[in-house]
Design a protein around this motif. Structure first.
Motif, mmCIF file in Angstrom:
data_model
loop_
_atom_site.group_PDB
_atom_site.id
_atom_site.type_symbol
_atom_site.label_atom_id
_atom_site.label_comp_id
_atom_site.label_asym_id
_atom_site.label_seq_id
_atom_site.Cartn_x
_atom_site.Cartn_y
_atom_site.Cartn_z
ATOM 1 N N ARG A 157 5.733 -5.750 -4.555
ATOM 2 C CA ARG A 157 5.217 -5.690 -5.928
ATOM 3 C C ARG A 157 5.446 -6.991 -6.673
ATOM 4 O O ARG A 157 4.615 -7.419 -7.474
ATOM 5 N N ASP A 162 1.264 -2.575 -4.445
ATOM 6 C CA ASP A 162 2.132 -1.423 -4.668
ATOM 7 C C ASP A 162 1.967 -0.460 -3.499
ATOM 8 O O ASP A 162 0.874 0.080 -3.277
ATOM 9 N N SER A 189 2.898 2.495 -3.176
ATOM 10 C CA SER A 189 2.636 3.882 -3.571
ATOM 11 C C SER A 189 1.175 4.113 -3.926
ATOM 12 O O SER A 189 0.764 5.248 -4.182
ATOM 13 N N ASP A 190 0.374 3.043 -3.932
ATOM 14 C CA ASP A 190 -1.068 3.131 -4.161
ATOM 15 C C ASP A 190 -1.758 2.937 -2.815
ATOM 16 O O ASP A 190 -1.733 1.850 -2.242
ATOM 17 N N VAL A 206 6.988 6.587 -3.272
ATOM 18 C CA VAL A 206 7.535 5.319 -2.796
ATOM 19 C C VAL A 206 8.406 5.515 -1.559
ATOM 20 O O VAL A 206 8.290 4.781 -0.567
#
Length: 255
Positions: free
Chosen positions: A42, A66, A68-69, A116
């Motif tokens: 990130r 990211d 988590s995306d 995450v």
């Protein structure tokens, strides 16, 4: 001295969170084996990538994003494959061990932390496995877990739950994709004193108490985790899969 694993030379490696902490040590470790390394993070790690080029002669491919995306994560893996060939070694390292009280956990916090600390491991593995199958290649996945859930640590229940899930995920993926020549193992470090740990969580009392639990009376550093990861990512561990290997100085026992 880190041993040499000849099959890692030229390998396409993707590391999540490879620009800081343990991940930075892993990026350097793979580069020194002659691997082609890409990593996602990130924060801007351009300076780190340049320092690795100066130190090793090879610049890793840094992709800011990211984990988590899923769109960002998949695009990063695709970019790594375009630059270095299909990813054959995936290291799911990135995590967030934020401390929290269980009674303070909200639904949003739960979802964010699970995304995450567990979800990204599944989806990165999924995308890499699809690429391996399309290319007809074997692969190696190393999932970073933690001894925190084995110890039953309090103070970050969502994190420990995710790490228990990582071990279960590792075993299921190993079983499902072993016939494709894809090995999946977990590595469970103890308390590794990264700069983040020193800045946020490591106080003298806590450090002393943890060292007292270790058989080996030396605090773990990121460098201690490199060779075990290289081992799991290499042909030296050719018949290991579905395993959780602990590197913690002798706090917990397995088997």
């Amino acid at each position: 001295m880190t041993p040499t694993f000849p099959d890692l030379a030229g390998a396409s490696v993707f590391v999540t969170g490879g620009g800081s902490g343990i991940g930075a040590a892993l990026t350097e470790g793979f580069l020194r084996q002659g691997a082609k390394v890409a990593f996602i993070g990130r924060s801007d790690a351009t300076a780190f990538a340049e320092s690795m080029e100066a130190a090793t002669g090879t610049k890793p491919l840094f992709i800011q994003g990211d984990i988590s995306d899923n769109a960002s994560l998949f695009a990063a893996i695709d970019r790594a494959a375009e630059a270095h060939g299909p990813v054959t070694r995936l290291v799911n390292n990135a995590a967030n061990d934020d401390r929290h009280g269980t009674l303070d956990v909200t639904e949003d916090y739960w979802r964010r932390m699970i995304d995450v600390n567990l979800g990204a491991y599944l989806f990165a593995s999924q995308h890499v496995i699809r690429g391996l199958r399309d290319a007809g290649l074997p692969g190696r996945i190393v999932n970073f877990s933690s001894i925190s859930y084995i110890m039953g640590n309090a103070g970050y229940a969502v994190y420990t739950a995710a790490n228990a899930g990582i071990t279960g995920l590792t075993r299921s993926l190993a079983r499902e994709f072993g016939p494709d020549g894809i090995r999946v193992n977990a590595l469970a470090p103890g308390w590794v004193l990264t700069q983040k740990q020193l800045d946020l969580w490591a106080d003298p009392e806590g450090l002393a108490a943890h060292l007292g639990r270790q058989c080996l009376k030396e605090h773990l550093a990121p460098e201690h985790i490199v060779a075990p990861t290289l081992f799991l990512a290499s042909d030296a561990s050719a018949m290991m899969t579905g395993q959780a290997m602990v590197v913690d100085g002798g706090v917990v026992t397995t088997g």
